[in-house]
Structure formats: C-alpha cells, structure tokens
Design a protein around this motif. Structure first.
Motif, mmCIF file in Angstrom:
data_model
loop_
_atom_site.group_PDB
_atom_site.id
_atom_site.type_symbol
_atom_site.label_atom_id
_atom_site.label_comp_id
_atom_site.label_asym_id
_atom_site.label_seq_id
_atom_site.Cartn_x
_atom_site.Cartn_y
_atom_site.Cartn_z
ATOM 1 N N THR A 1 11.503 -7.080 7.429
ATOM 2 C CA THR A 1 12.801 -6.408 7.478
ATOM 3 C C THR A 1 12.876 -5.241 6.505
ATOM 4 O O THR A 1 13.914 -4.628 6.348
ATOM 5 C CB THR A 1 13.917 -7.410 7.122
ATOM 6 N N GLU A 2 11.740 -4.955 5.861
ATOM 7 C CA GLU A 2 11.739 -3.903 4.842
ATOM 8 C C GLU A 2 11.038 -2.650 5.340
ATOM 9 O O GLU A 2 10.220 -2.705 6.260
ATOM 10 C CB GLU A 2 11.017 -4.407 3.592
ATOM 11 N N LYS A 3 11.356 -1.550 4.708
ATOM 12 C CA LYS A 3 10.645 -0.315 5.019
ATOM 13 C C LYS A 3 10.493 0.530 3.757
ATOM 14 O O LYS A 3 11.276 0.391 2.810
ATOM 15 C CB LYS A 3 11.359 0.468 6.108
ATOM 16 N N PHE A 4 9.466 1.389 3.803
ATOM 17 C CA PHE A 4 9.272 2.335 2.706
ATOM 18 C C PHE A 4 9.146 3.720 3.329
ATOM 19 O O PHE A 4 8.255 3.973 4.145
ATOM 20 C CB PHE A 4 8.011 1.983 1.906
ATOM 21 N N THR A 5 10.053 4.600 2.939
ATOM 22 C CA THR A 5 10.094 5.925 3.559
ATOM 23 C C THR A 5 9.240 6.937 2.794
ATOM 24 O O THR A 5 9.267 6.965 1.568
ATOM 25 C CB THR A 5 11.562 6.418 3.621
ATOM 26 N N ALA B 1 10.608 12.502 13.426
ATOM 27 C CA ALA B 1 10.821 11.063 13.531
ATOM 28 C C ALA B 1 10.737 10.519 12.110
ATOM 29 O O ALA B 1 10.158 11.163 11.234
ATOM 30 C CB ALA B 1 9.750 10.432 14.397
ATOM 31 N N GLU B 2 11.344 9.381 11.876
ATOM 32 C CA GLU B 2 11.329 8.827 10.528
ATOM 33 C C GLU B 2 9.897 8.495 10.100
ATOM 34 O O GLU B 2 9.159 7.844 10.856
ATOM 35 C CB GLU B 2 12.196 7.575 10.463
ATOM 36 N N ALA B 3 9.528 8.992 8.938
ATOM 37 C CA ALA B 3 8.189 8.707 8.415
ATOM 38 C C ALA B 3 8.312 7.539 7.450
ATOM 39 O O ALA B 3 8.765 7.704 6.317
ATOM 40 C CB ALA B 3 7.640 9.936 7.700
ATOM 41 N N ILE C 1 0.850 -1.202 0.000
ATOM 42 C CA ILE C 1 0.000 0.000 0.000
ATOM 43 C C ILE C 1 0.877 1.240 0.000
ATOM 44 O O ILE C 1 0.657 2.177 -0.763
ATOM 45 C CB ILE C 1 -0.939 -0.003 1.232
ATOM 46 N N ALA C 2 1.903 1.225 0.878
ATOM 47 C CA ALA C 2 2.809 2.374 0.971
ATOM 48 C C ALA C 2 3.518 2.624 -0.362
ATOM 49 O O ALA C 2 3.616 3.775 -0.811
ATOM 50 C CB ALA C 2 3.831 2.136 2.076
ATOM 51 N N ARG C 3 3.989 1.549 -0.985
ATOM 52 C CA ARG C 3 4.707 1.692 -2.267
ATOM 53 C C ARG C 3 3.787 2.242 -3.349
ATOM 54 O O ARG C 3 4.165 3.153 -4.090
ATOM 55 C CB ARG C 3 5.270 0.340 -2.696
ATOM 56 N N ALA C 4 2.587 1.682 -3.409
ATOM 57 C CA ALA C 4 1.639 2.135 -4.444
ATOM 58 C C ALA C 4 1.265 3.593 -4.216
ATOM 59 O O ALA C 4 1.224 4.393 -5.170
ATOM 60 C CB ALA C 4 0.387 1.252 -4.402
ATOM 61 N N ALA C 5 1.034 3.942 -2.969
ATOM 62 C CA ALA C 5 0.690 5.336 -2.658
ATOM 63 C C ALA C 5 1.866 6.248 -2.988
ATOM 64 O O ALA C 5 1.693 7.329 -3.566
ATOM 65 C CB ALA C 5 0.303 5.460 -1.190
ATOM 66 N N LEU D 1 9.470 12.343 -1.991
ATOM 67 C CA LEU D 1 8.814 11.974 -0.736
ATOM 68 C C LEU D 1 9.696 12.435 0.420
ATOM 69 O O LEU D 1 10.926 12.419 0.323
ATOM 70 C CB LEU D 1 8.609 10.462 -0.668
ATOM 71 N N GLY D 2 9.075 12.853 1.498
ATOM 72 C CA GLY D 2 9.833 13.302 2.674
ATOM 73 C C GLY D 2 10.285 12.117 3.508
ATOM 74 O O GLY D 2 9.816 10.987 3.314
ATOM 75 N N THR D 3 11.170 12.414 4.445
ATOM 76 C CA THR D 3 11.671 11.334 5.299
ATOM 77 C C THR D 3 11.179 11.476 6.736
ATOM 78 O O THR D 3 11.430 10.599 7.560
ATOM 79 C CB THR D 3 13.209 11.339 5.311
#
Lengths: 190, 100
Positions: B39-43, B31-33, B8-12, B25-27
């Motif tokens: 183990t993955e993250k999308f900033t 705090a980190e958004a 969802i995050a990636r598509a958005a 995209l901001g970070t």
C-alpha cells in the motif's frame, strides 16, 4: 491516439450512429418509414453495391471514380506508413540513459533569444528526436531595417552556447526572423 | 525480484537528494514516476527489474552540465541499484533558494 486509429474510430462511430438512427426510425415507424419497407431499402443499397462491383469487374468505371479510388488507396498507404513509423519520443535524449523534458530546452533557447541584442521577442518549439538531440524551431521578432543576417548569426551562436552549457545536444536549429512593430512584441522594446 | 523494491527506491532517492545540483525528486511529467509496494509508494524513483529510473528537478543555475550531473547521480546510486541500468530524467529546473 494516432491519426490512423482516429480515422478508423470516426468511421466506425459514424456508421454506428447511422445504424442506430435507421433502427429507431424504422422501429418506431417515424417520418413514414415502415419496418416492412426496410427490405426494399436494403435491396436498393445491395443492388447499388452489386452494380458497382460488376462495373469494376467489367472495367467500366468512370475516370472520376478511378481517381477517387486511387486517392483512397494512396491515403490508406500513407496512413499505414505513418502507423508503422515509431512514435516521436516525448523527452529529449541526451546521452546514454539521460533524458531532459522539452520545456527545459525551450526555456534555455528562449533565454538565449532574450539575451540577444535586437531581438524583441521569440517563440520556440522543441521536438525530441529519436536519436540524441533536440529539434528546435525559433521565431524571433526584430525591428524593421535591422541587419537580419548578423542577428541570425548571433542568435544561432547564443543558442548553441546556451545548450552546450547545459549539455543538451542540438540536433537541428531552424531560425526565422520576423520584422515586427516593437510596440506589438511581447517581450520588450530596446 | 519485487522484494524490497521500495527500500531500493528509498535508498536511491536519499543518495540522489544528497547529490550537489539536485533540488528535489521529480514526480513524473506524463505519468506518475513512483515505485509501489503493497500500500506504499515512493515518488521520484522507479525500480524496474532491470532498470532504475530516477526523476529529478535540478538546481538552477546548473552547477555542471546535465550529462555530468546524471553521471554523478549514477555513481551515487551504483551501490543501491543492484546492477540495474540507471536512467536519469531531468524534469525541471528550480532556482536555488540559498540565502533566502
């Protein structure tokens, strides 16, 4: 950390340091203090507290002590009120679900000030309001002898226009013009 | 509820980046958004159970007022948000690098 928490933590830490120092001094019998004398030292403290409490009960407190106690109670009340007050938001709320960081508002206000004729330099502080909008304080440097009223009105208009263009609602704008030496202002000399 | 939040995050995020007026995209400022899954993250996009928080850096000069840009982003991510409320946070403005 809020001011109330900070005061409580400071008092707690000062108490702990004093307690630790007393423990070390009495445990190692430093400076002539001996563990056997601790009970008499504590007796002095407890008798002092007892005397104070009995004075309070009898209503024999000196006026200065009453004033100090009243001030402490008032301070406690103020701190408690401040603690209950909700925290000021970090970001400026614009409208439903849209936020902007304060630095953007600050930059916009600063650029509006720089565009204003006769303004030599400026300092801006921006605070976010709980409601939509930003609270802006702008201090602008002008030459001595300038028409401050006209500059202020021009500056206000430009700031409002700039923020309206970006869509940032302006909650309150506080302007202060300061007469400065053009050689000492940071921005420019016109 | 947490299944697929990274997708969802990636598509958005992709939809947001395709919006005119969005530089990146901001970070996150304080705090980190980011959205974390395994183990993955999308900033830049934070997917919460009932909220989608989008952090952006807008292009300067602004093509439209920030509220209009936020509305455009909301419209773009409407299909990806899955009915979540969308918050848009403008973290910075970046000068457009067109013509460089």
């Amino acid at each position: 950390m809020r001011v109330f928490n900070r005061i409580v933590v400071i008092l707690l830490l000062v108490g702990l340091i004093a307690l630790g120092a007393y423990t070390v001094v009495y445990s190692f019998e430093l400076f002539g203090y001996q563990l056997s004398n601790l009970s008499s030292a504590l007796n002095g403290f407890t008798s002092g507290v007892e005397g104070f409490v009995s004075d309070v009960e009898d209503g024999n407190l000196p006026a200065l002590t009453i004033a100090i106690l009243a001030a402490v109670a008032l301070l406690g009340l103020i701190l408690l009120f401040m603690e209950f007050k909700p925290r000021r938001p970090r970001r400026v709320r614009m409208q439903r679900g849209t936020y902007v960081v304060r630095d953007i508002v600050k930059d916009e206000v600063s650029s509006a000030a720089e565009e204003t004729p006769n303004v030599l330099g400026s300092t801006t502080t921006v605070a976010a309001k709980r409601r939509p909008g930003a609270k802006v304080k702008l201090r602008a440097d002008v030459r001595r002898g300038q028409d401050k009223k006209a500059i202020k009105s021009d500056l206000r208009e430009r700031v409002q226009q700039h923020l309206a263009r970006t869509g940032v609602p302006l909650g309150r704008l506080k302007l202060k013009l300061v007469e400065s030496d053009p050689r000492q202002t940071k921005t420019r000399v016109q | 509820m947490t299944n697929g939040i990274l997708q969802i995050a990636r598509a958005a995020g992709e939809a947001v980046l395709a919006t005119e007026g969005v530089h990146s995209l901001g970070t996150g400022r304080y705090a980190e958004a980011a959205t974390y899954e395994g183990t993955e993250k999308f900033t830049g996009v934070v997917v919460k159970p009932d909220e989608l928080e989008i952090h952006i850096v807008a292009t300067y000069p602004l093509m439209r007022p920030i509220p209009d840009l936020a509305q455009l982003i909301r419209d773009r991510v409407a299909t990806e948000s899955g009915g979540r409320r969308t918050l848009v946070v403008v973290e910075d403005l970046e000068v457009a690098d067109e013509g460089l």
